[in-house]
Design a protein around this motif. Structure first.
Motif, PDB file in Angstrom:
ATOM      1  N   GLU A  55       1.236  -1.138  -0.379  1.00 23.98           N
ATOM      2  CA  GLU A  55       0.045  -0.193   0.240  1.00 23.98           C
ATOM      3  C   GLU A  55       0.793   1.066   0.122  1.00 23.98           C
ATOM      4  OE1 GLU A  55      -3.304   2.270   3.072  1.00 23.98           O
ATOM      5  OE2 GLU A  55      -2.418   0.551   3.511  1.00 23.98           O
ATOM      6  N   VAL A  56       0.808   2.036  -1.337  1.00 25.28           N
ATOM      7  CA  VAL A  56       1.433   3.798  -0.800  1.00 25.28           C
ATOM      8  C   VAL A  56       1.042   4.160  -0.643  1.00 25.28           C
ATOM      9  CG1 VAL A  56       2.233   4.599  -2.621  1.00 25.28           C
ATOM     10  CG2 VAL A  56       2.452   3.213  -3.157  1.00 25.28           C
ATOM     11  N   THR A  57       1.126   4.527   1.105  1.00 22.47           N
ATOM     12  CA  THR A  57       0.548   5.495   1.732  1.00 22.47           C
ATOM     13  C   THR A  57       0.460   7.501   1.296  1.00 22.47           C
ATOM     14  OG1 THR A  57       2.269   5.511   3.337  1.00 22.47           O
ATOM     15  CG2 THR A  57       1.020   4.544   3.922  1.00 22.47           C
ATOM     16  N   GLY A  58       1.874   7.122   0.295  1.00 25.45           N
ATOM     17  CA  GLY A  58       1.587   8.947  -0.950  1.00 25.45           C
ATOM     18  C   GLY A  58       3.057   8.740  -1.571  1.00 25.45           C
ATOM     19  N   PHE A  59       3.337   9.955  -1.351  1.00 27.27           N
ATOM     20  CA  PHE A  59       5.295  10.421  -2.190  1.00 27.27           C
ATOM     21  C   PHE A  59       5.268  12.051  -2.118  1.00 27.27           C
ATOM     22  CE2 PHE A  59       2.031  10.215  -5.959  1.00 27.27           C
ATOM     23  CZ  PHE A  59       2.457  11.148  -6.623  1.00 27.27           C
ATOM     24  N   VAL A  60       6.569  12.462  -2.058  1.00 25.31           N
ATOM     25  CA  VAL A  60       6.216  13.501  -1.674  1.00 25.31           C
ATOM     26  C   VAL A  60       7.857  14.338  -2.857  1.00 25.31           C
ATOM     27  CG1 VAL A  60       5.979  14.450   0.093  1.00 25.31           C
ATOM     28  CG2 VAL A  60       8.113  13.427  -0.107  1.00 25.31           C
ATOM     29  N   ILE A  61       7.653  15.181  -3.878  1.00 25.66           N
ATOM     30  CA  ILE A  61       8.631  15.168  -4.555  1.00 25.66           C
ATOM     31  C   ILE A  61       9.721  16.567  -4.250  1.00 25.66           C
ATOM     32  CG2 ILE A  61       9.687  15.128  -7.392  1.00 25.66           C
ATOM     33  CD1 ILE A  61       7.727  13.397  -8.160  1.00 25.66           C
ATOM     34  N   PRO A  62      10.744  16.304  -3.496  1.00 28.07           N
ATOM     35  CA  PRO A  62      10.843  18.010  -3.752  1.00 28.07           C
ATOM     36  C   PRO A  62      11.728  18.829  -4.009  1.00 28.07           C
ATOM     37  CG  PRO A  62      11.111  16.589  -1.619  1.00 28.07           C
ATOM     38  CD  PRO A  62      10.917  15.865  -2.571  1.00 28.07           C
ATOM     39  N   GLU A  63      11.630  19.746  -5.051  1.00 26.80           N
ATOM     40  CA  GLU A  63      12.667  20.594  -5.606  1.00 26.80           C
ATOM     41  C   GLU A  63      14.117  19.402  -5.829  1.00 26.80           C
ATOM     42  OE1 GLU A  63      13.599  24.465  -7.264  1.00 26.80           O
ATOM     43  OE2 GLU A  63      11.502  24.848  -6.576  1.00 26.80           O
ATOM     44  N   THR A  64      14.270  20.283  -4.702  1.00 24.12           N
ATOM     45  CA  THR A  64      15.505  19.174  -4.599  1.00 24.12           C
ATOM     46  C   THR A  64      15.843  18.376  -2.736  1.00 24.12           C
ATOM     47  OG1 THR A  64      16.682  20.932  -5.531  1.00 24.12           O
ATOM     48  CG2 THR A  64      18.010  19.688  -4.256  1.00 24.12           C
ATOM     49  N   ALA A  65      16.324  17.259  -2.611  1.00 26.00           N
ATOM     50  CA  ALA A  65      15.360  16.430  -2.108  1.00 26.00           C
ATOM     51  C   ALA A  65      16.908  16.549  -0.718  1.00 26.00           C
ATOM     52  CB  ALA A  65      15.291  14.733  -2.790  1.00 26.00           C
ATOM     53  N   CYS A  66      18.063  17.184  -0.962  1.00 27.24           N
ATOM     54  CA  CYS A  66      19.051  17.095  -0.638  1.00 27.24           C
ATOM     55  C   CYS A  66      19.084  18.780   0.248  1.00 27.24           C
ATOM     56  CB  CYS A  66      20.312  16.631  -0.726  1.00 27.24           C
ATOM     57  SG  CYS A  66      21.322  17.804  -2.965  1.00 27.24           S
ATOM     58  N   VAL A  67      18.231  19.902   0.110  1.00 26.67           N
ATOM     59  CA  VAL A  67      17.760  20.498   0.241  1.00 26.67           C
ATOM     60  C   VAL A  67      16.896  20.776   1.860  1.00 26.67           C
ATOM     61  CG1 VAL A  67      16.765  23.146   0.797  1.00 26.67           C
ATOM     62  CG2 VAL A  67      18.296  22.145  -1.409  1.00 26.67           C
ATOM     63  N   ALA A  68      17.574  20.201   3.411  1.00 29.62           N
ATOM     64  CA  ALA A  68      16.578  19.807   4.247  1.00 29.62           C
ATOM     65  C   ALA A  68      15.557  20.533   4.761  1.00 29.62           C
ATOM     66  CB  ALA A  68      17.900  20.223   5.038  1.00 29.62           C
ATOM     67  N   ALA A  69      15.762  22.010   3.992  1.00 27.14           N
ATOM     68  CA  ALA A  69      14.316  22.620   4.255  1.00 27.14           C
ATOM     69  C   ALA A  69      12.280  22.513   3.415  1.00 27.14           C
ATOM     70  CB  ALA A  69      14.719  24.098   4.074  1.00 27.14           C
ATOM     71  N   GLN A  70      13.333  21.774   1.940  1.00 24.02           N
ATOM     72  CA  GLN A  70      12.378  21.480   1.415  1.00 24.02           C
ATOM     73  C   GLN A  70      11.842  20.373   2.050  1.00 24.02           C
ATOM     74  OE1 GLN A  70      13.456  22.018  -2.631  1.00 24.02           O
ATOM     75  NE2 GLN A  70      14.669  23.288  -2.255  1.00 24.02           N
ATOM     76  N   THR A  71      12.777  18.822   2.347  1.00 24.89           N
ATOM     77  CA  THR A  71      12.253  17.303   2.348  1.00 24.89           C
ATOM     78  C   THR A  71      11.187  17.876   3.892  1.00 24.89           C
ATOM     79  OG1 THR A  71      14.325  16.750   1.109  1.00 24.89           O
ATOM     80  CG2 THR A  71      12.586  15.928   2.996  1.00 24.89           C
ATOM     81  N   LYS A  72      11.784  19.053   4.927  1.00 22.28           N
ATOM     82  CA  LYS A  72      11.347  19.109   5.994  1.00 22.28           C
ATOM     83  C   LYS A  72      10.206  19.736   5.401  1.00 22.28           C
ATOM     84  CE  LYS A  72      11.728  20.873  10.562  1.00 22.28           C
ATOM     85  NZ  LYS A  72      12.815  21.593  11.351  1.00 22.28           N
ATOM     86  N   THR A  73       9.958  20.363   4.670  1.00 22.32           N
ATOM     87  CA  THR A  73       8.362  21.121   4.791  1.00 22.32           C
ATOM     88  C   THR A  73       7.624  20.259   4.055  1.00 22.32           C
ATOM     89  OG1 THR A  73       9.064  23.081   4.354  1.00 22.32           O
ATOM     90  CG2 THR A  73       7.482  22.671   3.571  1.00 22.32           C
ATOM     91  N   ALA A  74       8.198  19.122   3.162  1.00 24.93           N
ATOM     92  CA  ALA A  74       7.598  18.293   2.609  1.00 24.93           C
ATOM     93  C   ALA A  74       6.551  17.079   3.973  1.00 24.93           C
ATOM     94  CB  ALA A  74       7.938  17.522   1.427  1.00 24.93           C
ATOM     95  N   PHE A  75       8.095  16.891   4.368  1.00 24.41           N
ATOM     96  CA  PHE A  75       7.794  15.843   5.314  1.00 24.41           C
ATOM     97  C   PHE A  75       6.342  16.803   6.311  1.00 24.41           C
ATOM     98  CE2 PHE A  75      11.447  12.926   5.333  1.00 24.41           C
ATOM     99  CZ  PHE A  75      10.919  12.424   4.228  1.00 24.41           C
ATOM    100  N   ALA A  76       6.850  17.666   6.357  1.00 26.12           N
ATOM    101  CA  ALA A  76       6.034  18.395   7.888  1.00 26.12           C
ATOM    102  C   ALA A  76       3.642  18.031   6.856  1.00 26.12           C
ATOM    103  CB  ALA A  76       5.685  19.890   8.014  1.00 26.12           C
ATOM    104  N   LYS A  77       3.849  18.819   5.671  1.00 31.78           N
ATOM    105  CA  LYS A  77       2.671  18.438   4.984  1.00 31.78           C
ATOM    106  C   LYS A  77       2.091  17.024   4.821  1.00 31.78           C
ATOM    107  CE  LYS A  77       3.648  22.317   2.228  1.00 31.78           C
ATOM    108  NZ  LYS A  77       3.851  23.637   0.820  1.00 31.78           N
TER     109      LYS A  77
END
Length: 93
Positions: A55-77
């Motif tokens: 079961e795929v619970t969801g996915f995110v594709i940050p603009e640049t995954a290695c930029v911690a702020a982008q990934t952190k925001t995507a995870f928070a959402k």
């Protein structure tokens, strides 16, 4: 130059053995350029996982995954989906 190579379907399924609910993280930069973790690649892998009973619970594709702020925001959402997952599958370098 960064180059990514996606693991084989067999390697991915073996790594996820015993895990039912999977959240996928892609990357809109290097992995998307190498066609190993952009949106089309994430969707194909999600379909493969579903075909194998995951079961795929969801996915995110940050603009640049290695930029911690982008990934952190995507995870928070997507906190609820992440918390409901048994594993996080990352398609990024």
């Amino acid at each position: 130059m960064i180059v990514t190579r996606q693991k084989t379907q067999e390697e991915i399924l073996k790594a996820l053995d015993g895990k039912k609910r999977i959240f996928i993280v892609g990357c809109g930069d290097c992995a998307a350029t190498c066609k190993t973790g952009g949106e089309p690649d994430v969707k194909v892998l999600a379909d493969i996982l579903k075909a194998h009973g995951k079961e795929v619970t969801g996915f995110v594709i940050p603009e640049t995954a290695c930029v911690a702020a982008q990934t952190k925001t995507a995870f928070a959402k997507n906190r609820a989906a992440l918390m409901a997952s048994d594993a996080v599958l990352v398609l990024a370098c």
